[in-house]
Design an enzyme around this catalytic site. Sequence first.
Site, mmCIF file in Angstrom:
data_model
loop_
_atom_site.group_PDB
_atom_site.id
_atom_site.type_symbol
_atom_site.label_atom_id
_atom_site.label_comp_id
_atom_site.label_asym_id
_atom_site.label_seq_id
_atom_site.Cartn_x
_atom_site.Cartn_y
_atom_site.Cartn_z
ATOM 1 N N ARG A 99 46.152 35.576 39.324
ATOM 2 C CA ARG A 99 45.573 35.379 40.654
ATOM 3 C C ARG A 99 46.457 36.032 41.723
ATOM 4 O O ARG A 99 45.943 36.639 42.676
ATOM 5 C CB ARG A 99 45.422 33.877 40.948
ATOM 6 C CG ARG A 99 44.921 33.612 42.359
ATOM 7 C CD ARG A 99 44.693 32.143 42.636
ATOM 8 N NE ARG A 99 44.237 31.960 44.015
ATOM 9 C CZ ARG A 99 43.813 30.806 44.516
ATOM 10 N NH1 ARG A 99 43.757 29.740 43.748
ATOM 11 N NH2 ARG A 99 43.420 30.715 45.770
ATOM 12 N N ASN A 153 35.796 29.783 38.268
ATOM 13 C CA ASN A 153 35.405 30.830 39.213
ATOM 14 C C ASN A 153 35.538 32.219 38.591
ATOM 15 O O ASN A 153 36.326 32.404 37.672
ATOM 16 C CB ASN A 153 36.295 30.744 40.466
ATOM 17 C CG ASN A 153 35.713 29.804 41.497
ATOM 18 O OD1 ASN A 153 34.502 29.728 41.663
ATOM 19 N ND2 ASN A 153 36.582 29.069 42.178
ATOM 20 N N CYS A 174 30.182 24.315 42.185
ATOM 21 C CA CYS A 174 31.187 24.699 43.177
ATOM 22 C C CYS A 174 31.438 23.477 44.056
ATOM 23 O O CYS A 174 30.555 22.633 44.221
ATOM 24 C CB CYS A 174 30.667 25.857 44.022
ATOM 25 S SG CYS A 174 31.851 26.442 45.259
ATOM 26 N N HIS A 204 29.583 31.098 46.719
ATOM 27 C CA HIS A 204 30.553 31.628 47.684
ATOM 28 C C HIS A 204 29.925 32.624 48.657
ATOM 29 O O HIS A 204 30.636 33.386 49.312
ATOM 30 C CB HIS A 204 31.771 32.245 46.991
ATOM 31 C CG HIS A 204 32.679 31.198 46.408
ATOM 32 N ND1 HIS A 204 33.908 31.493 45.883
ATOM 33 C CD2 HIS A 204 32.531 29.860 46.271
ATOM 34 C CE1 HIS A 204 34.481 30.385 45.442
ATOM 35 N NE2 HIS A 204 33.655 29.378 45.665
ATOM 36 N N TYR A 254 33.449 31.234 53.060
ATOM 37 C CA TYR A 254 33.731 32.517 52.393
ATOM 38 C C TYR A 254 33.080 33.683 53.133
ATOM 39 O O TYR A 254 33.499 34.834 52.956
ATOM 40 C CB TYR A 254 33.260 32.489 50.937
ATOM 41 C CG TYR A 254 34.200 31.711 50.060
ATOM 42 C CD1 TYR A 254 35.298 32.323 49.461
ATOM 43 C CD2 TYR A 254 34.025 30.348 49.856
ATOM 44 C CE1 TYR A 254 36.181 31.605 48.676
ATOM 45 C CE2 TYR A 254 34.911 29.616 49.073
ATOM 46 C CZ TYR A 254 35.984 30.252 48.491
ATOM 47 O OH TYR A 254 36.861 29.539 47.725
#
Length: 441
Positions: A99, A153, A174, A204, A254
């Site tokens: 990440r 995700n 989510c 998102h 987002y």
Amino acid sequence: MSNPNEGLKVAVIGGGSSYTPEIVEGFIQKYNEMPIRELWLVDIEEGKHKLEIVGELAKRMVKKAGIPTEVHLTLDRREAIKDADFVTTQIRVGLLEARKRDEHIPIKYGVIGQETTGPGGMMKALRTVPVILDICRDIEELAPNAWMLNFTNPAGIVTEAVAKYSKVKSIGLCNSPINFQKFLAKQYGVKQNETMPEFVGINHLHWVTAAYVNGEDKLDELIDGGKEYTASNVTAMDWDYDFLSSLRAIPTYYLRYFYMMNEMFADIKESLEKNGTRAEVVSRVEAELFELYKDENLQEKPKQLEQRGGAYYSEAAVNLMYSLHNNVQDIQTVNVQNGNIYDFLPADASIEVNCVITGHGPIPLPPQRVPNHIKGLLTAVKTYEELTIEAALTGDRGLALQALVHHPLVPSVSVAKDMLNEMLEANRKYLPNFFKEEAKA
């Protein structure tokens, strides 16, 4: 499938996650209506240490609650999945180090680096989709009637890949919708079940187009009152009132990456220089949580867990499991196949929409209105998602390049190409499909 009278078997793939105490708390609270006989927490060798810490806390929580749930910890995924009624997936292929790279590398190219949006989201999908489909093959063989609830995700992309390339009954989740519902309830001083936001879009990338509180739509009031809604992992910035007023919808946080690209890039770059990116912040939060989890006197979910960006993911998962098991027929916001809900997106696209949750699965509810001016952005991002899934499965660099070039956050072909090459190289260990020739050598 187990006999309903005997209780359920649930497998949590990614059981060493810091979120696990939240899902265990939910199982304890709902035990009388959803008795879980066996709870299997599964992880991989690299996650063994965390699995043991979280698993021991889970056992203490169950013991304190006085319920007869057996908690099993294992690295053997197949053993956990066999005859399960529900499988939840909360994995991170490449751990937080991957990440971190997803967030850092794009910033060098003047592009937003974010876990699930843009280039970072694409890399996470390329690493994750093949692994999730591998898990699905085990479910097809060992627990063909199980429901898979995915909140790995990027949830929308993963849900779409599973629907297209496996026979597993799956639903994507989510925490963004449940967070908005909690915000709405708090704003008006009512219970959560007295609110009903309507969501339009994909994971998102959704907009709230109605916000019912006891049957009365408060959307205009929220917009005109300039109420702010954000999440702990996205910087709060005021939306432009004229923009919201003419949009007549509240964008998910987002969407700041698309509607306020320059401001968000500057903010991410500044954060990187001061405290590191979100991956580094999360890493510190997780280290603190696991220190708490180690305390042998701790027998409940610590409050600090709610500071983690994904708070209430597990509440959403438990609610969904409960409604599926008991045929509750309530309304929840989940990721499902489009069918004919949106005529401007493919039928097999994954969308995030309100659904009636029945014992046979979710029934999507068509939104009352879909603002015309959001369709273009939805179509563009969905095209990127479809191309990303195909690239993940084939290792086709041309498809990956097309996906990245056509993402609205990527400014040019040359930037896309250089960034893609660097990011693929950085993820070589987790992307065997893209390095097949070397594997043969």
